[in-house]
Scaffold this active site. Structure first.
Site, mmCIF file in Angstrom:
data_model
loop_
_atom_site.group_PDB
_atom_site.id
_atom_site.type_symbol
_atom_site.label_atom_id
_atom_site.label_comp_id
_atom_site.label_asym_id
_atom_site.label_seq_id
_atom_site.Cartn_x
_atom_site.Cartn_y
_atom_site.Cartn_z
ATOM 1 N N HIS A 213 -11.202 1.001 -2.139
ATOM 2 C CA HIS A 213 -10.377 0.827 -0.934
ATOM 3 C C HIS A 213 -10.588 -0.552 -0.322
ATOM 4 O O HIS A 213 -9.640 -1.181 0.170
ATOM 5 C CB HIS A 213 -10.694 1.926 0.087
ATOM 6 C CG HIS A 213 -10.314 3.298 -0.382
ATOM 7 N ND1 HIS A 213 -9.099 3.563 -0.974
ATOM 8 C CD2 HIS A 213 -10.990 4.482 -0.360
ATOM 9 C CE1 HIS A 213 -9.040 4.858 -1.294
ATOM 10 N NE2 HIS A 213 -10.176 5.427 -0.940
ATOM 11 N N TRP B 187 -9.665 2.410 -9.924
ATOM 12 C CA TRP B 187 -10.163 1.043 -10.090
ATOM 13 C C TRP B 187 -11.685 1.029 -9.911
ATOM 14 O O TRP B 187 -12.419 0.425 -10.704
ATOM 15 C CB TRP B 187 -9.485 0.125 -9.069
ATOM 16 C CG TRP B 187 -9.871 -1.320 -9.133
ATOM 17 C CD1 TRP B 187 -9.262 -2.307 -9.852
ATOM 18 C CD2 TRP B 187 -10.965 -1.958 -8.433
ATOM 19 N NE1 TRP B 187 -9.882 -3.510 -9.645
ATOM 20 C CE2 TRP B 187 -10.932 -3.326 -8.781
ATOM 21 C CE3 TRP B 187 -11.947 -1.512 -7.543
ATOM 22 C CZ2 TRP B 187 -11.849 -4.255 -8.273
ATOM 23 C CZ3 TRP B 187 -12.864 -2.441 -7.039
ATOM 24 C CH2 TRP B 187 -12.811 -3.783 -7.412
ATOM 25 N N ASP C 64 -1.386 2.431 -4.812
ATOM 26 C CA ASP C 64 -2.155 3.532 -5.414
ATOM 27 C C ASP C 64 -3.089 3.028 -6.523
ATOM 28 O O ASP C 64 -2.788 2.058 -7.210
ATOM 29 C CB ASP C 64 -1.181 4.577 -5.976
ATOM 30 C CG ASP C 64 -1.862 5.920 -6.225
ATOM 31 O OD1 ASP C 64 -2.984 6.130 -5.719
ATOM 32 O OD2 ASP C 64 -1.268 6.755 -6.925
ATOM 33 N N GLY C 65 -4.211 3.730 -6.687
ATOM 34 C CA GLY C 65 -5.119 3.452 -7.800
ATOM 35 C C GLY C 65 -6.454 2.866 -7.386
ATOM 36 O O GLY C 65 -7.240 2.460 -8.245
ATOM 37 N N ASN C 66 -6.736 2.860 -6.088
ATOM 38 C CA ASN C 66 -8.022 2.301 -5.629
ATOM 39 C C ASN C 66 -9.208 3.072 -6.208
ATOM 40 O O ASN C 66 -10.209 2.484 -6.633
ATOM 41 C CB ASN C 66 -8.125 2.367 -4.098
ATOM 42 C CG ASN C 66 -7.113 1.488 -3.408
ATOM 43 O OD1 ASN C 66 -6.437 0.694 -4.049
ATOM 44 N ND2 ASN C 66 -6.999 1.629 -2.090
ATOM 45 N N LEU D 57 7.914 -12.500 8.651
ATOM 46 C CA LEU D 57 7.833 -11.211 7.953
ATOM 47 C C LEU D 57 7.575 -10.052 8.924
ATOM 48 O O LEU D 57 6.724 -10.162 9.807
ATOM 49 C CB LEU D 57 6.681 -11.264 6.928
ATOM 50 C CG LEU D 57 6.387 -9.964 6.181
ATOM 51 C CD1 LEU D 57 7.479 -9.665 5.152
ATOM 52 C CD2 LEU D 57 5.018 -10.024 5.488
ATOM 53 N N GLU E 229 -0.880 13.535 4.109
ATOM 54 C CA GLU E 229 -1.662 14.474 3.290
ATOM 55 C C GLU E 229 -3.058 13.935 2.954
ATOM 56 O O GLU E 229 -3.910 14.686 2.461
ATOM 57 C CB GLU E 229 -0.927 14.791 1.977
ATOM 58 C CG GLU E 229 0.298 15.678 2.166
ATOM 59 C CD GLU E 229 1.459 14.963 2.822
ATOM 60 O OE1 GLU E 229 1.664 13.763 2.535
ATOM 61 O OE2 GLU E 229 2.155 15.588 3.648
ATOM 62 N N ARG F 30 -8.557 14.635 1.964
ATOM 63 C CA ARG F 30 -9.654 14.034 1.173
ATOM 64 C C ARG F 30 -11.008 14.315 1.833
ATOM 65 O O ARG F 30 -11.060 14.693 2.998
ATOM 66 C CB ARG F 30 -9.415 12.523 1.069
ATOM 67 C CG ARG F 30 -8.164 12.254 0.258
ATOM 68 C CD ARG F 30 -8.015 10.804 -0.080
ATOM 69 N NE ARG F 30 -6.863 10.626 -0.934
ATOM 70 C CZ ARG F 30 -6.632 9.581 -1.688
ATOM 71 N NH1 ARG F 30 -7.494 8.583 -1.694
ATOM 72 N NH2 ARG F 30 -5.552 9.500 -2.435
ATOM 73 N N ARG G 133 -15.651 5.219 -4.672
ATOM 74 C CA ARG G 133 -14.221 5.092 -4.342
ATOM 75 C C ARG G 133 -13.994 4.111 -3.187
ATOM 76 O O ARG G 133 -12.989 3.402 -3.140
ATOM 77 C CB ARG G 133 -13.653 6.459 -3.951
ATOM 78 C CG ARG G 133 -13.550 7.462 -5.071
ATOM 79 C CD ARG G 133 -12.970 8.784 -4.548
ATOM 80 N NE ARG G 133 -11.638 8.613 -3.985
ATOM 81 C CZ ARG G 133 -10.516 8.563 -4.710
ATOM 82 N NH1 ARG G 133 -10.570 8.709 -6.013
ATOM 83 N NH2 ARG G 133 -9.347 8.385 -4.125
ATOM 84 N N SER H 37 -1.407 8.547 3.882
ATOM 85 C CA SER H 37 -0.325 9.530 3.995
ATOM 86 C C SER H 37 -0.737 10.685 4.886
ATOM 87 O O SER H 37 -1.932 10.910 5.129
ATOM 88 C CB SER H 37 0.061 10.064 2.608
ATOM 89 O OG SER H 37 -0.882 11.025 2.173
ATOM 90 N N ARG I 214 5.397 1.337 -6.954
ATOM 91 C CA ARG I 214 4.182 2.166 -6.956
ATOM 92 C C ARG I 214 3.293 1.702 -8.095
ATOM 93 O O ARG I 214 3.727 1.622 -9.243
ATOM 94 C CB ARG I 214 4.487 3.655 -7.107
ATOM 95 C CG ARG I 214 3.185 4.478 -7.021
ATOM 96 C CD ARG I 214 3.413 5.957 -6.859
ATOM 97 N NE ARG I 214 2.128 6.633 -6.636
ATOM 98 C CZ ARG I 214 1.967 7.741 -5.954
ATOM 99 N NH1 ARG I 214 2.992 8.324 -5.398
ATOM 100 N NH2 ARG I 214 0.763 8.273 -5.803
HETATM 101 C C1 IPE Z 1 -0.089 8.064 -1.794
HETATM 102 O O1 IPE Z 1 -1.086 8.056 -2.736
HETATM 103 C C2 IPE Z 1 -0.606 7.608 -0.469
HETATM 104 C C3 IPE Z 1 -1.026 6.214 -0.352
HETATM 105 C C4 IPE Z 1 -1.016 5.319 -1.287
HETATM 106 C C5 IPE Z 1 -1.462 5.825 0.951
HETATM 107 P P1 IPE Z 1 -1.915 9.373 -3.129
HETATM 108 O O2 IPE Z 1 -2.912 8.926 -4.111
HETATM 109 O O3 IPE Z 1 -2.409 10.035 -1.903
HETATM 110 O O4 IPE Z 1 -0.799 10.297 -3.790
HETATM 111 P P2 IPE Z 1 -0.960 11.570 -4.719
HETATM 112 O O5 IPE Z 1 -1.835 12.543 -3.980
HETATM 113 O O6 IPE Z 1 -1.595 11.130 -6.004
HETATM 114 O O7 IPE Z 1 0.428 12.060 -4.951
HETATM 115 C C1 IPE Z 2 -4.640 4.687 -2.864
HETATM 116 O O1 IPE Z 2 -5.622 4.790 -3.833
HETATM 117 C C2 IPE Z 2 -5.214 4.546 -1.487
HETATM 118 C C3 IPE Z 2 -4.981 5.682 -0.599
HETATM 119 C C4 IPE Z 2 -4.360 6.787 -0.898
HETATM 120 C C5 IPE Z 2 -5.468 5.527 0.746
HETATM 121 P P1 IPE Z 2 -6.244 6.200 -4.207
HETATM 122 O O2 IPE Z 2 -7.438 6.441 -3.357
HETATM 123 O O3 IPE Z 2 -5.218 7.267 -4.153
HETATM 124 O O4 IPE Z 2 -6.695 5.936 -5.709
HETATM 125 P P2 IPE Z 2 -6.622 6.956 -6.912
HETATM 126 O O5 IPE Z 2 -5.234 7.477 -6.996
HETATM 127 O O6 IPE Z 2 -7.620 8.027 -6.630
HETATM 128 O O7 IPE Z 2 -7.005 6.120 -8.114
HETATM 129 MG MG MG Z 3 -3.934 7.983 -5.515
#
Ligand code: IPE
Ligand code: IPE
Ligand code: MG
Length: 251
Positions: A39, A27, A22-24, A133, A69, A73, A35, A67, A190
């Site tokens: 990724h 970043w 998480d956090g792409n 692996l 969900e 996006r 965004r 995910s 995470r």
């Molecule tokens: C969870 O991250 C899914 C992945 C990393 C693939 P999200 O960024 O979608 O989660 P929420 O929406 O903040 O809970």
């Molecule tokens: C995780 O990074 C990647 C995916 C969910 C695919 P995010 O895209 O959720 O990055 P933030 O949470 O918006 O920083």
């Molecule tokens: Mg996220």
């Protein structure tokens, strides 16, 4: 207290690591980039994590890539993420195979088009007999979906008369979940400071050690993974027993 990975007993490393990458987006935002650039950098971080797990002889690495969900996006972002997934499969298949890595994709494939499904099956078949692996890519995965498909499978057996509801056990449910042939995750990671599961693996996290770091996924590297390993080796996993029963000498 162990302070560096060198002091850590390698036997004590987790067998199965599950990561919410998480956090792409954040970043990229910090760098005034779209965004999508986050990724792209995230894929490189995933490659680094795989490399380090191979070096450390980790048995299973599960990466949460998309995910159930994440379809919510913006469509541009969803398309880009799907394209990244397809490109990664194309570009990495042979490299993974050469490294003796077994690739599996876990999640609901019904929303993928026929071509992508075929591509997934091709990479899975290519690497199926590899003994290094086991790399699980959780794509269109949700822990709730996993439990639902297990219940559906069991339900079909009851309908066809080969199973009675009294025969439903914890083991039977477990057997019908994704990656039931592999150990449950020992270590959940995470990145990005969020402390939630976001519908990643649910059932099999029952006794997993949870590690959260502020580091954004594109900045995650071998050193950060080692920090998680050190954290893991300092845990006392009790599985409901007492410390005394486990015979652990606590300092
Ligand atoms: C969870 O991250 C899914 C992945 C990393 C693939 P999200 O960024 O979608 O989660 P929420 O929406 O903040 O809970
Ligand atoms: C995780 O990074 C990647 C995916 C969910 C695919 P995010 O895209 O959720 O990055 P933030 O949470 O918006 O920083
Ligand atoms: Mg996220």
């Amino acid at each position: 207290m162990k302070s560096s990975l060198e002091q850590v007993d390698l036997q004590a490393l987790p067998r199965h690591i599950a990561i919410v990458m998480d956090g792409n987006g954040r970043w990229a935002k910090k760098r005034h980039l779209p965004r999508l650039a986050g990724h792209k950098a995230g894929v490189e971080a995933a490659q680094r994590a795989v490399k380090h797990c191979v070096e450390k002889k980790i048995e299973v690495l599960t990466l949460f890539a998309f995910s159930s969900e994440n379809w919510r996006r913006p469509s541009e972002e969803v398309s880009y993420l799907m394209q990244l997934f397809i490109t990664a499969l194309q570009n990495e298949a042979n490299k993974l195979h050469e490294q003796n890595i077994q690739l599996r994709v876990i999640g609901d494939r019904t929303r993928f088009d026929e071509k992508l499904c075929q591509q997934i099956v091709a990479v899975e078949n290519l690497t199926a007999n590899n003994t290094g692996l086991k790399l699980l890519l959780a794509t269109n995965y949700g822990g709730q979906w996993d439990m639902m498909q297990a219940v559906q499978h069991i339900g079909r057996k009851i309908e066809s008369g080969v199973l009675s509801s009294h025969e439903i056990t914890i083991e039977l449910i477990q057997e019908n979940l994704s990656f039931s042939d592999l150990p449950d995750p020992d270590l959940f990671i995470r990145t990005s400071g969020e402390q939630r599961i976001s519908n990643f693996i649910l059932w099999q996290l029952a006794y997993t050690e949870l590690y959260f770091t502020e580091v954004l996924w594109p900045d995650f590297n071998a050193n950060e993974l080692d920090k998680a390993f050190v954290f893991f080796t300092e845990r006392e996993r009790r599985f409901g027993f007492t410390s005394e029963q486990l015979g652990v000498n606590k300092k």
